[in-house]
Motif scaffolding. Structure first.
Motif, PDB file in Angstrom:
ATOM      1  N   THR A 121       0.844  -1.190   0.000  1.00 40.91           N
ATOM      2  CA  THR A 121       0.000   0.000   0.000  1.00 40.91           C
ATOM      3  C   THR A 121       0.877   1.237   0.000  1.00 40.91           C
ATOM      4  O   THR A 121       1.886   1.293   0.691  1.00 40.91           O
ATOM      5  CB  THR A 121      -0.909   0.012   1.242  1.00 40.91           C
ATOM      6  OG1 THR A 121      -1.685  -1.190   1.257  1.00 40.91           O
ATOM      7  CG2 THR A 121      -1.840   1.210   1.232  1.00 40.91           C
ATOM      8  N   SER A 122       0.478   2.236  -0.774  1.00 38.21           N
ATOM      9  CA  SER A 122       1.262   3.461  -0.824  1.00 38.21           C
ATOM     10  C   SER A 122       1.312   4.134   0.548  1.00 38.21           C
ATOM     11  O   SER A 122       0.297   4.202   1.247  1.00 38.21           O
ATOM     12  CB  SER A 122       0.645   4.441  -1.828  1.00 38.21           C
ATOM     13  OG  SER A 122       1.208   5.728  -1.696  1.00 38.21           O
ATOM     14  N   PRO A 123       2.465   4.650   0.949  1.00 38.26           N
ATOM     15  CA  PRO A 123       2.548   5.379   2.217  1.00 38.26           C
ATOM     16  C   PRO A 123       1.760   6.676   2.205  1.00 38.26           C
ATOM     17  O   PRO A 123       1.549   7.283   3.258  1.00 38.26           O
ATOM     18  CB  PRO A 123       4.054   5.649   2.368  1.00 38.26           C
ATOM     19  CG  PRO A 123       4.590   5.604   0.973  1.00 38.26           C
ATOM     20  CD  PRO A 123       3.766   4.572   0.261  1.00 38.26           C
ATOM     21  N   PHE A 124       1.290   7.095   1.049  1.00 36.24           N
ATOM     22  CA  PHE A 124       0.537   8.349   0.927  1.00 36.24           C
ATOM     23  C   PHE A 124      -0.972   8.132   0.948  1.00 36.24           C
ATOM     24  O   PHE A 124      -1.742   9.090   0.996  1.00 36.24           O
ATOM     25  CB  PHE A 124       0.919   9.063  -0.378  1.00 36.24           C
ATOM     26  CG  PHE A 124       2.395   9.321  -0.513  1.00 36.24           C
ATOM     27  CD1 PHE A 124       2.989  10.413   0.114  1.00 36.24           C
ATOM     28  CD2 PHE A 124       3.198   8.471  -1.259  1.00 36.24           C
ATOM     29  CE1 PHE A 124       4.352  10.644  -0.011  1.00 36.24           C
ATOM     30  CE2 PHE A 124       4.557   8.702  -1.389  1.00 36.24           C
ATOM     31  CZ  PHE A 124       5.138   9.794  -0.761  1.00 36.24           C
ATOM     32  N   ALA A 125      -1.408   6.878   0.895  1.00 39.02           N
ATOM     33  CA  ALA A 125      -2.832   6.590   0.700  1.00 39.02           C
ATOM     34  C   ALA A 125      -3.702   7.049   1.857  1.00 39.02           C
ATOM     35  O   ALA A 125      -4.872   7.402   1.657  1.00 39.02           O
ATOM     36  CB  ALA A 125      -3.022   5.086   0.472  1.00 39.02           C
ATOM     37  N   ALA A 126      -3.175   7.071   3.057  1.00 43.31           N
ATOM     38  CA  ALA A 126      -3.992   7.385   4.228  1.00 43.31           C
ATOM     39  C   ALA A 126      -4.594   8.786   4.184  1.00 43.31           C
ATOM     40  O   ALA A 126      -5.608   9.051   4.831  1.00 43.31           O
ATOM     41  CB  ALA A 126      -3.154   7.229   5.498  1.00 43.31           C
ATOM     42  N   CYS A 179      -0.629  29.166  -5.522  1.00 38.11           N
ATOM     43  CA  CYS A 179      -0.693  28.535  -6.844  1.00 38.11           C
ATOM     44  C   CYS A 179       0.481  28.974  -7.712  1.00 38.11           C
ATOM     45  O   CYS A 179       1.074  28.160  -8.429  1.00 38.11           O
ATOM     46  CB  CYS A 179      -2.011  28.884  -7.533  1.00 38.11           C
ATOM     47  SG  CYS A 179      -3.442  28.002  -6.881  1.00 38.11           S
ATOM     48  N   ALA A 180       0.815  30.260  -7.634  1.00 34.28           N
ATOM     49  CA  ALA A 180       1.962  30.753  -8.404  1.00 34.28           C
ATOM     50  C   ALA A 180       3.234  30.026  -7.990  1.00 34.28           C
ATOM     51  O   ALA A 180       4.062  29.664  -8.828  1.00 34.28           O
ATOM     52  CB  ALA A 180       2.114  32.259  -8.206  1.00 34.28           C
ATOM     53  N   GLY A 181       3.384  29.808  -6.686  1.00 39.31           N
ATOM     54  CA  GLY A 181       4.548  29.075  -6.207  1.00 39.31           C
ATOM     55  C   GLY A 181       4.572  27.646  -6.695  1.00 39.31           C
ATOM     56  O   GLY A 181       5.632  27.112  -7.048  1.00 39.31           O
ATOM     57  N   LEU A 182       3.413  27.005  -6.741  1.00 39.50           N
ATOM     58  CA  LEU A 182       3.352  25.611  -7.176  1.00 39.50           C
ATOM     59  C   LEU A 182       3.731  25.454  -8.640  1.00 39.50           C
ATOM     60  O   LEU A 182       4.500  24.550  -9.000  1.00 39.50           O
ATOM     61  CB  LEU A 182       1.943  25.048  -6.958  1.00 39.50           C
ATOM     62  CG  LEU A 182       1.748  23.599  -7.410  1.00 39.50           C
ATOM     63  CD1 LEU A 182       2.451  22.635  -6.466  1.00 39.50           C
ATOM     64  CD2 LEU A 182       0.262  23.255  -7.524  1.00 39.50           C
ATOM     65  N   VAL A 183       3.210  26.315  -9.512  1.00 39.29           N
ATOM     66  CA  VAL A 183       3.427  26.129 -10.953  1.00 39.29           C
ATOM     67  C   VAL A 183       4.568  26.989 -11.480  1.00 39.29           C
ATOM     68  O   VAL A 183       4.882  26.938 -12.674  1.00 39.29           O
ATOM     69  CB  VAL A 183       2.133  26.411 -11.750  1.00 39.29           C
ATOM     70  CG1 VAL A 183       1.006  25.525 -11.264  1.00 39.29           C
ATOM     71  CG2 VAL A 183       1.728  27.881 -11.694  1.00 39.29           C
ATOM     72  N   GLY A 184       5.196  27.781 -10.597  1.00 39.07           N
ATOM     73  CA  GLY A 184       6.320  28.600 -11.020  1.00 39.07           C
ATOM     74  C   GLY A 184       5.912  29.742 -11.910  1.00 39.07           C
ATOM     75  O   GLY A 184       6.514  29.986 -12.962  1.00 39.07           O
ATOM     76  N   LEU A 217      -8.624  24.342  -3.081  1.00 42.16           N
ATOM     77  CA  LEU A 217      -7.451  24.436  -3.934  1.00 42.16           C
ATOM     78  C   LEU A 217      -6.221  24.809  -3.115  1.00 42.16           C
ATOM     79  O   LEU A 217      -5.139  24.230  -3.290  1.00 42.16           O
ATOM     80  CB  LEU A 217      -7.683  25.478  -5.029  1.00 42.16           C
ATOM     81  CG  LEU A 217      -6.480  25.897  -5.882  1.00 42.16           C
ATOM     82  CD1 LEU A 217      -5.812  24.704  -6.543  1.00 42.16           C
ATOM     83  CD2 LEU A 217      -6.909  26.920  -6.926  1.00 42.16           C
ATOM     84  N   GLY A 218      -6.386  25.758  -2.211  1.00 43.58           N
ATOM     85  CA  GLY A 218      -5.265  26.130  -1.351  1.00 43.58           C
ATOM     86  C   GLY A 218      -4.753  24.949  -0.548  1.00 43.58           C
ATOM     87  O   GLY A 218      -3.538  24.760  -0.402  1.00 43.58           O
ATOM     88  N   ALA A 219      -5.673  24.136  -0.041  1.00 42.14           N
ATOM     89  CA  ALA A 219      -5.273  22.963   0.740  1.00 42.14           C
ATOM     90  C   ALA A 219      -4.573  21.932  -0.145  1.00 42.14           C
ATOM     91  O   ALA A 219      -3.613  21.270   0.293  1.00 42.14           O
ATOM     92  CB  ALA A 219      -6.495  22.341   1.407  1.00 42.14           C
ATOM     93  N   ALA A 220      -5.027  21.783  -1.391  1.00 41.82           N
ATOM     94  CA  ALA A 220      -4.372  20.844  -2.306  1.00 41.82           C
ATOM     95  C   ALA A 220      -2.949  21.288  -2.613  1.00 41.82           C
ATOM     96  O   ALA A 220      -2.026  20.466  -2.662  1.00 41.82           O
ATOM     97  CB  ALA A 220      -5.184  20.718  -3.597  1.00 41.82           C
ATOM     98  N   THR A 227       2.890  20.756  -1.816  1.00 38.23           N
ATOM     99  CA  THR A 227       4.122  21.414  -1.380  1.00 38.23           C
ATOM    100  C   THR A 227       4.766  20.643  -0.234  1.00 38.23           C
ATOM    101  O   THR A 227       5.987  20.454  -0.198  1.00 38.23           O
ATOM    102  CB  THR A 227       3.822  22.861  -0.959  1.00 38.23           C
ATOM    103  OG1 THR A 227       3.237  23.565  -2.067  1.00 38.23           O
ATOM    104  CG2 THR A 227       5.097  23.582  -0.534  1.00 38.23           C
ATOM    105  N   ALA A 228       3.938  20.210   0.717  1.00 37.13           N
ATOM    106  CA  ALA A 228       4.459  19.477   1.870  1.00 37.13           C
ATOM    107  C   ALA A 228       4.974  18.091   1.469  1.00 37.13           C
ATOM    108  O   ALA A 228       5.993  17.617   1.985  1.00 37.13           O
ATOM    109  CB  ALA A 228       3.378  19.350   2.937  1.00 37.13           C
ATOM    110  N   THR A 229       4.270  17.434   0.559  1.00 35.09           N
ATOM    111  CA  THR A 229       4.679  16.095   0.119  1.00 35.09           C
ATOM    112  C   THR A 229       5.946  16.162  -0.720  1.00 35.09           C
ATOM    113  O   THR A 229       6.876  15.367  -0.531  1.00 35.09           O
ATOM    114  CB  THR A 229       3.549  15.440  -0.688  1.00 35.09           C
ATOM    115  OG1 THR A 229       2.366  15.391   0.119  1.00 35.09           O
ATOM    116  CG2 THR A 229       3.924  14.030  -1.118  1.00 35.09           C
ATOM    117  N   GLY A 230       5.975  17.101  -1.648  1.00 37.32           N
ATOM    118  CA  GLY A 230       7.156  17.310  -2.476  1.00 37.32           C
ATOM    119  C   GLY A 230       7.155  16.454  -3.729  1.00 37.32           C
ATOM    120  O   GLY A 230       6.881  15.250  -3.664  1.00 37.32           O
TER     121      GLY A 230
END
Length: 406
Positions: free
Chosen positions: A14-19, A85-90, A282-285, A290-293
Motif C-alpha cells: 500500500t502506498s505510504p501516501f494513501a492514508a 498557486c503561483a509558487g506551485l506552478v512557477g 485548492l489552497g489545501a491541495a 508542497t508538503a509532500t514534495g
C-alpha cells in the motif's frame, strides 16, 4: 496472475501516501477497496481539502468585495491562494486567473487572442494534445481566416517529431500550443524546442499542464512559457482550474467581461463570483503537494511505472500504446486487449472494482496518429503517488483474466 516476484505484506503493498485520501477507503462488493485507476480523469482529494472547503462554508462564506470580517477573510483567502498557486506552478502571482475548468479558460483566452489574428496567420498545435488545447484554436483560426498546423506524433517512438518544427513555425505563426504530457499515452513533451521555435518568430506559447501537474513541477517561468493552464481536480483538489500568465501579457488582450469588472489584473479575466469554497480546497491541495514534495511523488510513481510495465510485458494479449520505459513518461497507460472492445474491457474491469477509461480520452489527434479506431480508442489507466503495488497487481490480474479463452 501476479506481477510481483515475492509475497509482500499489506503495508509494503500500500502506498505510504494513501492514508491522506478518504475516497480510497471505500470498499467494493467484494470487500476490497476500489482501485481508482482513472486518475488522469480526476484524482482523489485529501482530507485536508474536504476540511478546508467545509470550514470556509461554516466560517467565512461571504462576497469578498465588502468591508466586514468574513468578506475580508475571503479576500485574504483569494490573495493567498493566488500566491500559493503561483509558487506551485512557477508563475507570477499577479497573473493567476481562476475558472471552473481548463477547457473554459482556454476558450476564454482564445476568444480574446482571436482579435489579434489576421487572415493568413497560423497557430501551431501538437498531436499529443487534449482537445481542450486544440478545438479552441481551430475555432478561432477558422473565424479569422487563419490556419492550424500540427507537430506530428511519431507512432513508433510515441514522441513528437520536433524536427518538423522549422517547417511549421514561420513569420506568420502567432501562437504555439502544446501539452506538457499526453493524457492518453503518458509521453512527456520536451518544452525547449517548442519554446525556442515560438520565440524565434515572436509567437506566444500556450501550455496545457493538466496531465502533468500531479506528477512533476510545471516551472512555467523557468521554461519561458507565456501562458499555462492546469486543473486542481487532477492534482488532488476540487473542480477548479487556473490560467497563469504575466500580468502585462494579460493586459494586452480584451477578454469578455461586464462593464463594472476590474480594468486590469486577474479579476478582469474571471467572470462573476468565484467558487470560493473550491478556492479554499485548492489552497489545501497546493499545501499538500508542497508538503509532500515532487521528489517523493516521483520516486513512488517510478516504482509503480516499472512494476506496471514489467507486468504488461507478460500479458501477450495486451498491447501497450506508449513508451515501454519508465523514462520520458508519466504513469498513464493506454492499452488494447486482443479480441475485446475497449468499452467491454472497461466494463469488465469495473465489475472487479478496477476503474479505468475507454475511448480516445479527448486526445483525438493522438488516437488518430496511433491508428486507434475512433469509436474504440484505448483502455486508459493512470496512477499517482497514492497508488501502491497492490493496485498495480489488481489491474494486471484483471487484464490477465481477459486473455483469449480465459
Amino acid at each position: 496472475m501476479s506481477s510481483s516476484s515475492a509475497p509482500l505484506s499489506v503495508s509494503d503493498r500500500t502506498s505510504p501516501f494513501a492514508a491522506a485520501f478518504p475516497g480510497l477507503r471505500r470498499p467494493g462488493p467484494d470487500g476490497r477497496p476500489f482501485v481508482h485507476a482513472d486518475a488522469p480523469g480526476g484524482a482523489q482529494v485529501t482530507d485536508s481539502v474536504i476540511t478546508a472547503m467545509a470550514d470556509y462554508l461554516r466560517r467565512s462564506n461571504a462576497n469578498p468585495s465588502r468591508g466586514f470580517t468574513t468578506s475580508v477573510e475571503t479576500a485574504e483567502l483569494i490573495a493567498s491562494v493566488r500566491d500559493r498557486c503561483a509558487g506551485l506552478v512557477g508563475a507570477d502571482p499577479g497573473g493567476v486567473v481562476f475558472g471552473p475548468s481548463s477547457t473554459m479558460l482556454i476558450w476564454h483566452f482564445a476568444r480574446a487572442f482571436a482579435e489579434t489574428l489576421d487572415a493568413g496567420d497560423n497557430i501551431v498545435c501538437t498531436q499529443l494534445d487534449h482537445e481542450a488545447n486544440v478545438s479552441p484554436w481551430l475555432a478561432v483560426a477558422r473565424s479569422r481566416g487563419a490556419e492550424v498546423r500540427f507537430v506530428p506524433l511519431d507512432p513508433d517512438t510515441f514522441e513528437l517529431d520536433y524536427a518538423a518544427l522549422p517547417g511549421l513555425v514561420d513569420r506568420r505563426t502567432r501562437l504555439v500550443a502544446f501539452t506538457r504530457s499526453s493524457n492518453l499515452i503518458g509521453s512527456i513533451v520536451r518544452v525547449e524546442p517548442l519554446v525556442e521555435a515560438a520565440r524565434s518568430v515572436s509567437a506566444l506559447t500556450f501550455s496545457d499542464g493538466v496531465a502533468a501537474a500531479a506528477h512533476r513541477p510545471l516551472d512555467q517561468l523557468a521554461h519561458g512559457i507565456d501562458v499555462s493552464v492546469c486543473s486542481a481536480y487532477k492534482f488532488f483538489g476540487p473542480h477548479l482550474a487556473l490560467l497563469t500568465a504575466g500580468p502585462d501579457l494579460l493586459d494586452r488582450f480584451a477578454p469578455d467581461r461586464i462593464r463594472p469588472a476590474a480594468k486590469s489584473g486577474p479579476r478582469r479575466w474571471e467572470m462573476g463570483t468565484l467558487a470560493l469554497e473550491s478556492l479554499a480546497g485548492l489552497g489545501a491541495a497546493v499545501d499538500y503537494l508542497t508538503a509532500t514534495g515532487y521528489p517523493a511523488i516521483a520516486a513512488q510513481e517510478r516504482e509503480l511505472t516499472v512494476r506496471t510495465l514489467d507486468g504488461l510485458r507478460r500479458l501477450r494479449h495486451v498491447r501497450l500504446h506508449g513508451l515501454d520505459s519508465a523514462e520520458g513518461r508519466e504513469p498513464i497507460f493506454a492499452v488494447t486487449v486482443e479480441r475485446r472492445s475497449t468499452h467491454e474491457v472497461a466494463s469488465l474491469l469495473a465489475d472487479r472494482g478496477v476503474f479505468v477509461a475507454a475511448g480516445d480520452s479527448y486526445a483525438t489527434e493522438c488516437a488518430k496518429a496511433l491508428g486507434l479506431p475512433p469509436s474504440e480508442g484505448a483502455v486508459r489507466f493512470g496512477l499517482v503517488h497514492y497508488h501502491g503495488d497492490d493496485d498495480v497487481d489488481r489491474i494486471l490480474e484483471a487484464l490477465d483474466d481477459l486473455r483469449p479463452g480465459g
